[in-house]
Design an enzyme around this catalytic site. Structure first.
Site, mmCIF file in Angstrom:
data_model
loop_
_atom_site.group_PDB
_atom_site.id
_atom_site.type_symbol
_atom_site.label_atom_id
_atom_site.label_comp_id
_atom_site.label_asym_id
_atom_site.label_seq_id
_atom_site.Cartn_x
_atom_site.Cartn_y
_atom_site.Cartn_z
ATOM 1 N N CYS A 42 -4.523 -1.245 -1.912
ATOM 2 C CA CYS A 42 -4.647 0.194 -2.117
ATOM 3 C C CYS A 42 -5.586 0.418 -3.293
ATOM 4 O O CYS A 42 -5.293 -0.023 -4.415
ATOM 5 C CB CYS A 42 -3.254 0.757 -2.424
ATOM 6 S SG CYS A 42 -3.239 2.512 -2.818
ATOM 7 N N ASN A 43 -6.706 1.049 -3.031
ATOM 8 C CA ASN A 43 -7.692 1.307 -4.090
ATOM 9 C C ASN A 43 -7.112 2.242 -5.150
ATOM 10 O O ASN A 43 -7.400 2.118 -6.334
ATOM 11 C CB ASN A 43 -8.945 1.948 -3.496
ATOM 12 C CG ASN A 43 -9.655 1.038 -2.522
ATOM 13 O OD1 ASN A 43 -10.617 0.380 -2.875
ATOM 14 N ND2 ASN A 43 -9.191 0.984 -1.280
ATOM 15 N N THR A 44 -6.285 3.182 -4.706
ATOM 16 C CA THR A 44 -5.717 4.176 -5.616
ATOM 17 C C THR A 44 -4.744 3.505 -6.590
ATOM 18 O O THR A 44 -4.827 3.697 -7.810
ATOM 19 C CB THR A 44 -4.986 5.269 -4.808
ATOM 20 O OG1 THR A 44 -5.879 5.761 -3.795
ATOM 21 C CG2 THR A 44 -4.539 6.413 -5.688
ATOM 22 N N CYS A 76 -10.914 3.531 0.585
ATOM 23 C CA CYS A 76 -9.463 3.713 0.744
ATOM 24 C C CYS A 76 -9.086 2.907 1.983
ATOM 25 O O CYS A 76 -9.747 3.035 3.028
ATOM 26 C CB CYS A 76 -9.127 5.193 0.947
ATOM 27 S SG CYS A 76 -7.432 5.494 1.501
ATOM 28 N N THR A 77 -8.073 2.081 1.875
ATOM 29 C CA THR A 77 -7.757 1.178 2.986
ATOM 30 C C THR A 77 -7.319 1.933 4.245
ATOM 31 O O THR A 77 -7.520 1.451 5.358
ATOM 32 C CB THR A 77 -6.679 0.159 2.561
ATOM 33 O OG1 THR A 77 -5.575 0.857 1.959
ATOM 34 C CG2 THR A 77 -7.241 -0.830 1.562
ATOM 35 N N HIS A 78 -6.748 3.115 4.063
ATOM 36 C CA HIS A 78 -6.367 3.908 5.236
ATOM 37 C C HIS A 78 -7.577 4.197 6.142
ATOM 38 O O HIS A 78 -7.443 4.272 7.362
ATOM 39 C CB HIS A 78 -5.776 5.258 4.814
ATOM 40 C CG HIS A 78 -4.325 5.211 4.433
ATOM 41 N ND1 HIS A 78 -3.866 4.588 3.306
ATOM 42 C CD2 HIS A 78 -3.229 5.741 5.046
ATOM 43 C CE1 HIS A 78 -2.545 4.737 3.235
ATOM 44 N NE2 HIS A 78 -2.138 5.438 4.276
ATOM 45 N N ASP A 126 0.879 -1.171 0.000
ATOM 46 C CA ASP A 126 0.000 0.000 0.000
ATOM 47 C C ASP A 126 0.920 1.225 0.000
ATOM 48 O O ASP A 126 2.128 1.115 0.238
ATOM 49 C CB ASP A 126 -0.890 -0.007 1.255
ATOM 50 C CG ASP A 126 -1.764 1.245 1.339
ATOM 51 O OD1 ASP A 126 -2.393 1.596 0.333
ATOM 52 O OD2 ASP A 126 -1.794 1.893 2.408
ATOM 53 N N SER A 127 0.326 2.382 -0.212
ATOM 54 C CA SER A 127 1.115 3.613 -0.145
ATOM 55 C C SER A 127 1.688 3.818 1.256
ATOM 56 O O SER A 127 2.625 4.600 1.424
ATOM 57 C CB SER A 127 0.226 4.805 -0.496
ATOM 58 O OG SER A 127 -0.808 4.907 0.459
ATOM 59 N N GLU A 174 -1.829 8.628 8.158
ATOM 60 C CA GLU A 174 -0.386 8.320 8.091
ATOM 61 C C GLU A 174 0.357 8.910 9.286
ATOM 62 O O GLU A 174 1.355 8.371 9.737
ATOM 63 C CB GLU A 174 0.227 8.912 6.820
ATOM 64 C CG GLU A 174 0.087 8.064 5.586
ATOM 65 C CD GLU A 174 0.920 6.791 5.631
ATOM 66 O OE1 GLU A 174 2.139 6.888 5.752
ATOM 67 O OE2 GLU A 174 0.320 5.703 5.558
HETATM 68 N N1 DGL Z 1 -4.655 3.377 1.004
HETATM 69 C C1 DGL Z 1 -4.810 3.874 -0.301
HETATM 70 C C2 DGL Z 1 -6.145 3.536 -0.955
HETATM 71 O O1 DGL Z 1 -6.744 2.541 -0.610
HETATM 72 C C3 DGL Z 1 -4.262 5.200 -0.695
HETATM 73 C C4 DGL Z 1 -4.154 6.322 0.257
HETATM 74 C C5 DGL Z 1 -3.233 7.370 -0.309
HETATM 75 O O2 DGL Z 1 -2.036 7.086 -0.345
HETATM 76 O O3 DGL Z 1 -3.717 8.422 -0.736
HETATM 77 O O4 DGL Z 1 -6.562 4.210 -1.859
#
Ligand code: DGL
Length: 255
Positions: free
Chosen positions: A73-75, A183-185, A10-11, A151
């Protein structure tokens, strides 16, 4: 049977929410997690930047001989998964906002989709909503700044609640029946999201894609005969492009 570990990236720390679920669903599997915290957040970057960073994460994991890669990570999925699949032979399991599950829980009502600006812009997401015939039922909420806050380790408390109150006030007069965390975050802020929605008088089901993704991962490994049935103690190795973030990633995994 394949004893090699599963790679997840992930990011930054969002994918830890997926790893938390996957390690329980696949308790005989070993995992290598890579958080690209140095370059987070991805969600406000350009397509080519997101692709290059995602590819670097894949290369990091491939070099460590993983048997499959979860793009937690969805992005990164929205921008990169198609191209990555064409470049590597390793199986990829990817993530997209769980709009279908959101619809199921909304029973014909409105679905709020919280995600990064980049995810909501991608054809992959637009086609998903279109194929589900959900254009009229979905309310998209690009949450610029939310992943960055998470983060920093801010998952709850006044700063998070202020951010969410400002953001969610846009839908305070609209009836919402489910909320998809795209978004997983955002899984780490789920309690705060729930609290702020409640403050606006909304009692909604919050949907997060981690369980579906982990089950899908299990099915893919099973179909390919790649599950590890060893009874050894599960090993989880966590890496980050920003060493200073390792304690936060580890703490998040066992939170
Ligand atoms: N966790 C990520 C997602 O699911 C990206 C968050 C990010 O880095 O902007 O999209």
């Amino acid at each position: 049977m394949d004893k090699r570990p599963i790679g997840i990236f992930d990011s930054g720390m969002g994918g830890i929410a997926v790893l938390k679920v996957a390690k329980n669903i696949l308790c005989h599997e070993n995992f290598i997690y890579y958080g690209d915290n140095k370059h987070a957040p991805y969600g406000i970057k350009s397509k080519s930047e997101i692709f290059d960073l995602s590819k670097a994460c894949v290369d990091f994991l491939v070099q460590r001989n993983v048997k499959a890669i979860v793009i937690a990570c969805n992005t990164a999925t929205g921008v990169s998964v198609k191209r990555l699949r064409s470049m590597y032979t390793i199986p990829f399991v990817s993530m997209e906002p769980a709009v279908k599950v959101g619809m199921k829980n909304a029973h014909g009502g409105k679905i709020l989709v919280m995600a990064t600006p980049a995810t909501l812009r991608q054809d992959k997401y637009i086609n998903l909503v279109c194929n589900l015939n959900a254009e009229k039922d979905v309310i998209e909420m690009p949450c610029e700044g939310l992943a960055a806050l998470i983060e920093k380790g801010v998952w709850e408390g006044p700063v998070m609640e202020e951010y969410l109150t400002n953001k969610l006030s846009a839908i305070k007069d609209i009836p919402i029946d489910s909320c998809v965390l795209g978004c997983t975050h955002y899984a780490f802020a789920q309690n705060s999201i729930n609290k702020v929605l409640n403050n606006f008088g909304k009692n909604v089901i919050i949907v997060d894609g981690s369980i579906g993704t982990s089950r899908h991962l299990k099915n893919i490994l099973c179909e390919k005969g790649m599950l590890n049935s060893d009874d050894n103690i599960q090993q989880i190795d966590i890496y980050s492009s920003d060493e200073n973030k390792l304690p936060l990633l580890k703490a998040a995994l066992y939170s």
